[in-house]
Motif scaffolding. Sequence first.
Motif, PDB file in Angstrom:
ATOM      1  N   TYR A  32      21.350 109.203  83.276  1.00 34.45           N
ATOM      2  CA  TYR A  32      20.155 110.039  83.200  1.00 34.45           C
ATOM      3  C   TYR A  32      19.001 109.301  83.872  1.00 34.45           C
ATOM      4  O   TYR A  32      19.153 108.168  84.337  1.00 34.45           O
ATOM      5  N   TYR A  33      17.883 109.989  83.949  1.00 36.94           N
ATOM      6  CA  TYR A  33      16.689 109.399  84.550  1.00 36.94           C
ATOM      7  C   TYR A  33      15.523 109.526  83.564  1.00 36.94           C
ATOM      8  O   TYR A  33      15.436 110.489  82.801  1.00 36.94           O
ATOM      9  N   LEU A  34      14.640 108.585  83.639  1.00 37.23           N
ATOM     10  CA  LEU A  34      13.450 108.587  82.784  1.00 37.23           C
ATOM     11  C   LEU A  34      12.204 108.465  83.652  1.00 37.23           C
ATOM     12  O   LEU A  34      12.223 107.795  84.687  1.00 37.23           O
ATOM     13  N   PHE A  35      11.155 109.129  83.209  1.00 36.54           N
ATOM     14  CA  PHE A  35       9.923 109.186  83.993  1.00 36.54           C
ATOM     15  C   PHE A  35       8.709 109.000  83.084  1.00 36.54           C
ATOM     16  O   PHE A  35       8.745 109.337  81.900  1.00 36.54           O
ATOM     17  N   TRP A  36       7.653 108.496  83.669  1.00 37.89           N
ATOM     18  CA  TRP A  36       6.330 108.548  83.053  1.00 37.89           C
ATOM     19  C   TRP A  36       5.422 109.361  83.981  1.00 37.89           C
ATOM     20  O   TRP A  36       5.344 109.088  85.189  1.00 37.89           O
ATOM     21  N   TYR A  37       4.763 110.368  83.376  1.00 37.56           N
ATOM     22  CA  TYR A  37       3.805 111.189  84.094  1.00 37.56           C
ATOM     23  C   TYR A  37       2.418 110.952  83.520  1.00 37.56           C
ATOM     24  O   TYR A  37       2.245 110.746  82.329  1.00 37.56           O
ATOM     25  N   LYS A  38       1.431 111.037  84.394  1.00 30.05           N
ATOM     26  CA  LYS A  38       0.029 110.942  84.005  1.00 30.05           C
ATOM     27  C   LYS A  38      -0.609 112.308  84.178  1.00 30.05           C
ATOM     28  O   LYS A  38      -0.399 112.980  85.193  1.00 30.05           O
ATOM     29  N   GLN A  39      -1.391 112.726  83.159  1.00 30.44           N
ATOM     30  CA  GLN A  39      -2.115 113.990  83.262  1.00 30.44           C
ATOM     31  C   GLN A  39      -3.591 113.737  82.988  1.00 30.44           C
ATOM     32  O   GLN A  39      -4.018 113.644  81.842  1.00 30.44           O
ATOM     33  N   PRO A  40      -4.399 113.617  84.022  1.00 28.03           N
ATOM     34  CA  PRO A  40      -5.846 113.428  83.835  1.00 28.03           C
ATOM     35  C   PRO A  40      -6.491 114.729  83.389  1.00 28.03           C
ATOM     36  O   PRO A  40      -5.807 115.759  83.299  1.00 28.03           O
ATOM     37  N   PRO A  41      -7.784 114.723  83.114  1.00 30.51           N
ATOM     38  CA  PRO A  41      -8.467 115.945  82.675  1.00 30.51           C
ATOM     39  C   PRO A  41      -8.313 117.122  83.648  1.00 30.51           C
ATOM     40  O   PRO A  41      -8.426 118.266  83.250  1.00 30.51           O
ATOM     41  N   SER A  42      -8.029 116.851  84.897  1.00 33.28           N
ATOM     42  CA  SER A  42      -7.810 117.929  85.869  1.00 33.28           C
ATOM     43  C   SER A  42      -6.536 118.719  85.588  1.00 33.28           C
ATOM     44  O   SER A  42      -6.313 119.780  86.174  1.00 33.28           O
ATOM     45  N   ARG A  43      -5.697 118.244  84.703  1.00 28.51           N
ATOM     46  CA  ARG A  43      -4.417 118.844  84.286  1.00 28.51           C
ATOM     47  C   ARG A  43      -3.284 118.609  85.280  1.00 28.51           C
ATOM     48  O   ARG A  43      -2.142 118.949  84.984  1.00 28.51           O
ATOM     49  N   GLN A  44      -3.572 118.072  86.446  1.00 26.79           N
ATOM     50  CA  GLN A  44      -2.511 117.853  87.426  1.00 26.79           C
ATOM     51  C   GLN A  44      -1.507 116.839  86.891  1.00 26.79           C
ATOM     52  O   GLN A  44      -1.888 115.790  86.399  1.00 26.79           O
ATOM     53  N   MET A  45      -0.225 117.138  87.001  1.00 30.84           N
ATOM     54  CA  MET A  45       0.825 116.215  86.565  1.00 30.84           C
ATOM     55  C   MET A  45       1.142 115.270  87.713  1.00 30.84           C
ATOM     56  O   MET A  45       1.522 115.712  88.800  1.00 30.84           O
ATOM     57  N   ILE A  46       1.019 113.962  87.442  1.00 26.31           N
ATOM     58  CA  ILE A  46       1.207 112.958  88.484  1.00 26.31           C
ATOM     59  C   ILE A  46       2.325 112.023  88.063  1.00 26.31           C
ATOM     60  O   ILE A  46       2.268 111.426  86.986  1.00 26.31           O
ATOM     61  N   LEU A  47       3.349 111.893  88.901  1.00 28.55           N
ATOM     62  CA  LEU A  47       4.440 110.982  88.598  1.00 28.55           C
ATOM     63  C   LEU A  47       3.959 109.546  88.753  1.00 28.55           C
ATOM     64  O   LEU A  47       3.442 109.162  89.804  1.00 28.55           O
ATOM     65  N   VAL A  48       4.149 108.739  87.703  1.00 23.57           N
ATOM     66  CA  VAL A  48       3.703 107.346  87.717  1.00 23.57           C
ATOM     67  C   VAL A  48       4.849 106.414  88.097  1.00 23.57           C
ATOM     68  O   VAL A  48       4.712 105.550  88.968  1.00 23.57           O
ATOM     69  N   ILE A  49       5.998 106.607  87.435  1.00 23.10           N
ATOM     70  CA  ILE A  49       7.105 105.687  87.643  1.00 23.10           C
ATOM     71  C   ILE A  49       8.391 106.341  87.162  1.00 23.10           C
ATOM     72  O   ILE A  49       8.349 107.228  86.296  1.00 23.10           O
ATOM     73  N   ARG A  50       9.520 105.952  87.742  1.00 27.38           N
ATOM     74  CA  ARG A  50      10.806 106.504  87.347  1.00 27.38           C
ATOM     75  C   ARG A  50      11.821 105.362  87.175  1.00 27.38           C
ATOM     76  O   ARG A  50      11.682 104.310  87.791  1.00 27.38           O
ATOM     77  N   GLN A  51      12.830 105.636  86.351  1.00 22.07           N
ATOM     78  CA  GLN A  51      13.873 104.645  86.068  1.00 22.07           C
ATOM     79  C   GLN A  51      15.225 105.333  86.029  1.00 22.07           C
ATOM     80  O   GLN A  51      15.367 106.351  85.344  1.00 22.07           O
ATOM     81  N   GLU A  52      16.185 104.777  86.728  1.00 20.67           N
ATOM     82  CA  GLU A  52      17.545 105.291  86.665  1.00 20.67           C
ATOM     83  C   GLU A  52      18.272 104.554  85.542  1.00 20.67           C
ATOM     84  O   GLU A  52      18.213 103.325  85.481  1.00 20.67           O
ATOM     85  N   ALA A  53      18.989 105.268  84.695  1.00 18.30           N
ATOM     86  CA  ALA A  53      19.618 104.649  83.537  1.00 18.30           C
ATOM     87  C   ALA A  53      20.702 103.655  83.930  1.00 18.30           C
ATOM     88  O   ALA A  53      20.970 102.708  83.189  1.00 18.30           O
ATOM     89  N   TYR A  54      21.328 103.844  85.081  1.00 20.83           N
ATOM     90  CA  TYR A  54      22.411 102.940  85.474  1.00 20.83           C
ATOM     91  C   TYR A  54      21.886 101.614  86.027  1.00 20.83           C
ATOM     92  O   TYR A  54      22.642 100.676  86.233  1.00 20.83           O
ATOM     93  N   LYS A  55      20.582 101.541  86.264  1.00 16.20           N
ATOM     94  CA  LYS A  55      19.990 100.299  86.768  1.00 16.20           C
ATOM     95  C   LYS A  55      19.471  99.456  85.610  1.00 16.20           C
ATOM     96  O   LYS A  55      18.710  99.930  84.774  1.00 16.20           O
ATOM     97  N   GLN A  56      19.875  98.202  85.571  1.00 12.08           N
ATOM     98  CA  GLN A  56      19.394  97.317  84.519  1.00 12.08           C
ATOM     99  C   GLN A  56      17.991  96.806  84.813  1.00 12.08           C
ATOM    100  O   GLN A  56      17.226  96.504  83.895  1.00 12.08           O
ATOM    101  N   GLN A  57      17.661  96.713  86.092  1.00 14.76           N
ATOM    102  CA  GLN A  57      16.355  96.187  86.468  1.00 14.76           C
ATOM    103  C   GLN A  57      15.264  97.187  86.132  1.00 14.76           C
ATOM    104  O   GLN A  57      15.365  98.375  86.432  1.00 14.76           O
ATOM    105  N   ASN A  58      14.209  96.694  85.506  1.00 10.22           N
ATOM    106  CA  ASN A  58      13.089  97.551  85.147  1.00 10.22           C
ATOM    107  C   ASN A  58      12.276  97.928  86.380  1.00 10.22           C
ATOM    108  O   ASN A  58      12.002  97.100  87.244  1.00 10.22           O
ATOM    109  N   ALA A  59      11.871  99.199  86.442  1.00  8.70           N
ATOM    110  CA  ALA A  59      11.084  99.676  87.573  1.00  8.70           C
ATOM    111  C   ALA A  59       9.650  99.154  87.507  1.00  8.70           C
ATOM    112  O   ALA A  59       9.092  98.958  86.421  1.00  8.70           O
TER     113      ALA A  59
END
Lengths: 119, 114
Positions: A32-59
């Motif tokens: 699976y994949y994991l993501f962090w999104y940022k939503q400022p007061p403008s409401r726009q969804m902004i992708l901050v960072i992503r991680q693939e579950a099969y990768k041990q190295q932290n993004a």
Amino acid sequence: AQTVTQSQPEMSVQEAETVTLSCTYDTSESDYYLFWYKQPPSRQMILVIRQEAYKQQNATENRFSVNFQKAAKSFSLKISDSQLGDAAMYFCAYRSASAGGTSYGKLTFGQGTILTVHP
Amino acid sequence: NAGVTQTPKFRILKIGQSMTLQCTQDMNHNYMYWYRQDPGMGLKLIYYSVGAGITDKGEVPNGYNVSRSTTEDFPLRLELAAPSQTSVYFCASSSGTGDRYEQYFGPGTRLTVT
């Protein structure tokens, strides 16, 4: 079904300091994949960072990094050298790696954490 | 590229009225999604589409309908609006479902039903 939990409704940090936002998830899938999104007061969804579950190295993306603990199903976001522009709602999100089935690339979101940055 | 556009930005509906939220993307993406975000909460999937003519329900489809007659457009229809549908609605699109295929979000539509 997958669930994502963010247990910190609000967090605050002083400008230039470091803050960590927590996220846990529940799934029976191994890929699976994991993501962090940022939503400022403008409401726009902004992708901050992503991680693939099969990768041990932290993004890492500039001042943003994650601590991915697959066995513990934990995915925290660390923001270093916090800036006033980092103030926003942050969402942790999960996406199945399965190409079809019932997922079709949909994102499952946590409840969000409001981050306040103090000057 | 304009990316994902949504209209209107804001709307107030009376209970029982109907309306269509428009979503258009100019990136030739096959996958499109409608999410709703209730106050202080994360986004929940309403409907999704994997291509023109193909749609399916997400987690919270009741009270909504969608259609996908073209690759670019994915309108969301609200029939008989209820106060429980007061929310911010986001449309998103993606060219694939892997991690490298980022979902691009529109700016959202804030809907109030009174």
